[in-house]
Motif scaffolding. Structure first.
Motif, PDB file in Angstrom:
ATOM      1  N   VAL A 136     -79.726  63.743 -36.675  1.00 39.09           N
ATOM      2  CA  VAL A 136     -78.340  64.048 -36.323  1.00 39.09           C
ATOM      3  C   VAL A 136     -77.583  64.353 -37.614  1.00 39.09           C
ATOM      4  CG1 VAL A 136     -76.207  63.191 -35.293  1.00 39.09           C
ATOM      5  CG2 VAL A 136     -78.422  62.524 -34.318  1.00 39.09           C
ATOM      6  N   GLU A 137     -76.812  65.425 -37.600  1.00 38.78           N
ATOM      7  CA  GLU A 137     -75.997  65.780 -38.760  1.00 38.78           C
ATOM      8  C   GLU A 137     -74.539  65.871 -38.336  1.00 38.78           C
ATOM      9  OE1 GLU A 137     -75.270  69.856 -40.978  1.00 38.78           O
ATOM     10  OE2 GLU A 137     -77.142  68.937 -41.712  1.00 38.78           O
ATOM     11  N   ILE A 138     -73.675  65.174 -39.076  1.00 36.40           N
ATOM     12  CA  ILE A 138     -72.235  65.219 -38.853  1.00 36.40           C
ATOM     13  C   ILE A 138     -71.617  65.754 -40.137  1.00 36.40           C
ATOM     14  CG2 ILE A 138     -70.189  63.911 -38.183  1.00 36.40           C
ATOM     15  CD1 ILE A 138     -72.066  61.744 -37.122  1.00 36.40           C
ATOM     16  N   SER A 139     -70.762  66.744 -40.035  1.00 32.04           N
ATOM     17  CA  SER A 139     -70.229  67.393 -41.239  1.00 32.04           C
ATOM     18  C   SER A 139     -68.713  67.280 -41.326  1.00 32.04           C
ATOM     19  CB  SER A 139     -70.636  68.871 -41.266  1.00 32.04           C
ATOM     20  OG  SER A 139     -70.160  69.549 -40.124  1.00 32.04           O
ATOM     21  N   ILE A 182     -66.321  63.058 -46.692  1.00 34.65           N
ATOM     22  CA  ILE A 182     -67.783  63.100 -46.774  1.00 34.65           C
ATOM     23  C   ILE A 182     -68.224  64.473 -46.290  1.00 34.65           C
ATOM     24  CG2 ILE A 182     -69.953  62.073 -45.997  1.00 34.65           C
ATOM     25  CD1 ILE A 182     -68.372  59.510 -45.372  1.00 34.65           C
ATOM     26  N   ASP A 183     -68.984  65.175 -47.130  1.00 39.64           N
ATOM     27  CA  ASP A 183     -69.444  66.507 -46.749  1.00 39.64           C
ATOM     28  C   ASP A 183     -70.375  66.450 -45.549  1.00 39.64           C
ATOM     29  OD1 ASP A 183     -67.996  67.574 -48.829  1.00 39.64           O
ATOM     30  OD2 ASP A 183     -69.692  67.658 -50.209  1.00 39.64           O
ATOM     31  N   LYS A 184     -71.361  65.555 -45.625  1.00 36.47           N
ATOM     32  CA  LYS A 184     -72.331  65.443 -44.519  1.00 36.47           C
ATOM     33  C   LYS A 184     -72.798  64.007 -44.367  1.00 36.47           C
ATOM     34  CE  LYS A 184     -74.356  70.096 -44.858  1.00 36.47           C
ATOM     35  NZ  LYS A 184     -75.624  70.859 -45.093  1.00 36.47           N
ATOM     36  N   LEU A 185     -73.033  63.635 -43.127  1.00 40.30           N
ATOM     37  CA  LEU A 185     -73.689  62.380 -42.809  1.00 40.30           C
ATOM     38  C   LEU A 185     -74.922  62.723 -41.978  1.00 40.30           C
ATOM     39  CD1 LEU A 185     -72.037  59.098 -41.543  1.00 40.30           C
ATOM     40  CD2 LEU A 185     -74.180  59.904 -40.606  1.00 40.30           C
ATOM     41  N   LYS A 238     -62.467  61.247 -38.544  1.00 43.03           N
ATOM     42  CA  LYS A 238     -62.496  62.579 -37.934  1.00 43.03           C
ATOM     43  C   LYS A 238     -63.640  63.372 -38.540  1.00 43.03           C
ATOM     44  CE  LYS A 238     -57.517  62.906 -36.972  1.00 43.03           C
ATOM     45  NZ  LYS A 238     -56.278  63.691 -37.201  1.00 43.03           N
ATOM     46  N   PHE A 239     -64.222  64.273 -37.750  1.00 43.40           N
ATOM     47  CA  PHE A 239     -65.279  65.136 -38.278  1.00 43.40           C
ATOM     48  C   PHE A 239     -65.187  66.501 -37.612  1.00 43.40           C
ATOM     49  CE2 PHE A 239     -67.039  63.038 -34.572  1.00 43.40           C
ATOM     50  CZ  PHE A 239     -67.767  64.009 -33.921  1.00 43.40           C
ATOM     51  N   ALA A 240     -65.756  67.499 -38.297  1.00 41.30           N
ATOM     52  CA  ALA A 240     -65.648  68.877 -37.817  1.00 41.30           C
ATOM     53  C   ALA A 240     -66.735  69.221 -36.825  1.00 41.30           C
ATOM     54  CB  ALA A 240     -65.694  69.845 -39.005  1.00 41.30           C
ATOM     55  N   ASN A 241     -67.998  68.903 -37.161  1.00 43.52           N
ATOM     56  CA  ASN A 241     -69.111  69.322 -36.316  1.00 43.52           C
ATOM     57  C   ASN A 241     -70.198  68.254 -36.287  1.00 43.52           C
ATOM     58  OD1 ASN A 241     -68.337  72.242 -35.750  1.00 43.52           O
ATOM     59  ND2 ASN A 241     -68.350  72.237 -37.992  1.00 43.52           N
TER      60      ASN A 241
END
Length: 307
Positions: free
Chosen positions: A62-65, A81-84, A49-52
């Motif tokens: 691409v940034e997934i947070s 994970i804070d950011k991918l 799951k991810f927020a944004n």
């Protein structure tokens, strides 16, 4: 319409166009992310799951947070994970430069129950990871980098540069594209065979490996040795004895002994003066180490230091 008004209109239209295009690409990216996550969940049995998520048109980044990875059946959270961050990846070709970065990887308290026997410092650490690939399609040259860090404990880096990597890149791309289709067993075996042949044709140019103390590496080692009933002196003596019978070059032995003693840094770099594929180089290195280690310097150049 005067010139100033026209200039403002152009800027506004350009901005509107960028915002519109960025929104469209964002939607496409979200669809692709959802697709890739679903594939990962099916293969791994984990839930992601991810927020944004967001995309930058200029950098193809691409940034997934705020990601959470959990067990599917029990719902137990394993990692956060804070950011991918993903940069430069393309579906239809190998990009000249691509990068993947994980920022703030942490093991959850629920998952810590599964790590009995492991160092509490390592279990509780926050990790950073970055991997990148630079590729020149016209020359076939490529360079792979992998950097990791356990904050406050240690940092590591690995770097390898190759020539004649075009076949390997094409095989890698074919394998990635095949993941979207249902493949027959024969097709899968063909892809695996193609990948193996391509790997063997790679020509190693240089390689380096580094470990650096980021604060508590020495204390971590002391604690681990204490659990095994060993002292630092015992450990140093054991390593020195094992290296004594190793066919590796003396410079490399001295570097490892220096690092084990000081626990500050270890740096090893290798260059290959004569271009040859990895299989041929591996065979020659194995023969040299078994029969005459002194001839290793004719095949590879090693620089090493440890403290």
């Amino acid at each position: 319409m005067n010139k100033s008004t026209l200039a403002v209109a152009v800027v506004v239209l350009a901005g509107a166009g960028y915002v519109g295009a960025n929104y469209y690409v964002n939607e496409q990216v979200k669809q692709e992310i959802t697709k890739q996550i679903e594939n990962f969940e099916q293969d791994s049995g984990l839930e992601v799951k991810f927020a944004n998520s967001s995309v930058d048109l200029f950098t193809r980044g691409v940034e997934i947070s705020d990601l959470t990875i959990s067990e599917t059946e029990q719902g137990k959270r394993l990692f956060t994970i804070d950011k991918l961050n993903v940069l430069g990846y393309q579906q239809d070709k190998i990009s000249p430069y691509s990068e993947l970065e994980l920022v703030g990887l942490k093991l959850t308290e629920e998952a810590a129950e599964l790590t009995q026997g492991m160092s509490k410092d390592l279990v509780g650490a926050t990790y950073q990871l970055k991997t990148s690939l630079a590729y020149n399609e016209s020359s076939g040259a490529s360079e792979f980098k992998f950097v990791t860090a356990a904050d406050g404990i240690l940092k590591t880096s690995f770097d390898a540069a190759f020539d004649n990597s075009k076949a390997f890149m094409e095989a890698s791309l074919a394998g990635l594209q095949a993941q979207d289709d249902t493949q027959s067993l024969e097709k899968e075996l063909q892809l695996q065979s193609q990948m193996m042949l391509a790997m063997q044709s790679l020509e190693l140019k240089s390689m380096s490996f580094n470990i650096n103390n980021d604060g508590n590496l020495a204390q971590l080692l002391d604690a681990e040795l204490a659990q095994q009933g060993m002292s630092k002196v015992d450990f140093e003596a054991m390593v020195a004895q094992q290296l004594m019978y190793s066919p590796m070059p003396q410079e490399l032995k001295d570097a490892i002994i220096g690092f084990v003693s000081g626990m500050e840094s270890l740096s090893i770099s290798v260059t290959v003066p004569q271009s040859q594929n990895i299989m041929a180089l591996g065979q020659q290195l194995s023969m040299a180490m078994a029969q005459n280690p002194e001839t290793l310097s004719e095949l590879i150049k090693i620089n090493a230091s440890g403290k």
